[in-house]
Design an enzyme around this catalytic site. Sequence first.
Site, short mmCIF file in Angstrom:
data_model
loop_
_atom_site.label_atom_id
_atom_site.label_comp_id
_atom_site.label_asym_id
_atom_site.label_seq_id
_atom_site.Cartn_x
_atom_site.Cartn_y
_atom_site.Cartn_z
N ASP A 326 0.85 -1.18 0.00
CA ASP A 326 0.00 0.00 0.00
C ASP A 326 0.89 1.24 0.00
O ASP A 326 1.86 1.31 0.76
CB ASP A 326 -0.92 0.01 1.23
CG ASP A 326 -1.92 1.14 1.18
OD1 ASP A 326 -3.00 0.94 0.61
OD2 ASP A 326 -1.61 2.22 1.72
N LEU A 327 0.58 2.20 -0.87
CA LEU A 327 1.38 3.42 -0.93
C LEU A 327 1.02 4.34 0.23
O LEU A 327 -0.18 4.55 0.51
CB LEU A 327 1.16 4.14 -2.26
CG LEU A 327 1.43 3.31 -3.54
CD1 LEU A 327 1.25 4.18 -4.77
CD2 LEU A 327 2.83 2.71 -3.51
N ASP A 369 -4.53 2.36 -4.55
CA ASP A 369 -3.07 2.36 -4.50
C ASP A 369 -2.54 1.09 -3.85
O ASP A 369 -1.47 1.09 -3.23
CB ASP A 369 -2.56 3.60 -3.75
CG ASP A 369 -3.07 3.66 -2.31
OD1 ASP A 369 -4.06 2.96 -2.02
OD2 ASP A 369 -2.49 4.40 -1.49
#
Length: 464
Positions: A326-327, A369
């Site tokens: 996950d960004l 994302d």
Amino acid sequence: MQSTIHAQLTKALDLLLDVICIVDVDGRFVALSAACEQVFGYTPEELIGKPMIDMVFPADRARTLDAAASVNAGQALRDFENRYVRKDGQVIDIMWSARWSHTDQLRIAVAREITLRKRSESMQAALYGISEAAHSADDLADLLRRIHEIIGSMLPAGNFVVALHDMSTDKVTYPYMADATGLLPQDGCRLASNAISAEVIRTGTALLLSSEARNNWPEGMQSFASCQASDWLGIPLVGHQGTIGALVVQSHAVRYSELDKTLLQFVSAQIAANIERKQANERLQYMAQYDVLTGLPNRTLFDDRLQVALAAAKRNEQRLSLLFIDLDHFKSVNDRFGHAVGDLLLQEVASRIQTCVRESDTVCRIGGDEYVVLLHAVCTPQDATMVAASICAALHQPFSLSGHDLQIASSIGIANYPDHGDEPAQLKRSADAAMYQAKHQGGNHCLTYSAQRREPQGGAQVVA
């Protein structure tokens, strides 16, 4: 009196539209009626002494010789059909009736041209065949291959090219190129086929380019007039939104005619419609399994691959690992630079992740994302941790997108089979939980799930 009647009958034969032919035991013309010039393009004098078989279309010669041998053996022949090549190179369809004169040792035959009838039959058969192919073809490539076979049954099409035009990008692609002679791959001939395709797509009109009239070729193709090919025929493929492409055939042995052009134009609308339908189906299938933005497999395809990979791992007693990525603070990128830059970032992230894994591994975007990596045949848990650390470091390197320089970080959770689960749902829960724990600890590092304690345990950390 008898000689006068015989002379009148001889003259009457020359009034017939059918051709009367007399051939000797060696298959050479001995006599022909005047209609031979209208049908074959040769005067009777030009054909006397010539082998009959030399005029037969190459693909029909073997069965023609078999039929001639049967006639010479005493069996009468009626309504035998084959193709001949006229003096001008055009292919025509002929129906024969023949018998053998044992006394004279000659074969007497009557030839009737049936080209128009055969072309009409071919058109109807082609329409049916294309429709059938569209329903049974596995994909677009298979459909185009079958269309090539159908067109090849109607006219010479050993060299066959399909060009498709993407109106959104204004690019032309060549999903199907077939070459029966080895000449098309030569630069000049390949460029000629590309140029003809482009011209047909640009103008939306059919092109019949004869080697005998090279001076009349469009100006943009004069440079290809010396190509070894004899004739080219290009037909636009017109769909609902306009010209979607072109079909180009090339002949080295025979001339194409206006009749051939009409035939291809007749079936081109159905070809275009079925290509559009097949493309639409493939797009739907692609969208159902792949992320449109990054081109990576989506959640649906990932679940299928995970199921298959787990079954293989159990069968072969191997390990595998899941990495949930996950960004960190991705929303701020969209807020500051806009969604267009955010999309570019997601595409570049996908590319960087792929550089950190093997070709045999699977990288997916499962939404927003979030990405997931399926590592096949992992030797030790430490190998998965090393890959995760590599990805974390790669994503922390600066990005330069549309004139903007930005830097992000990522949180990665790791779950290993069989340590953290032996079913897809269990492994995904473990990797997801480890990823959220990494994010809660500040992000920019990776954690491996601890099955025993039901909470993540520390992993490699990347310092910003």
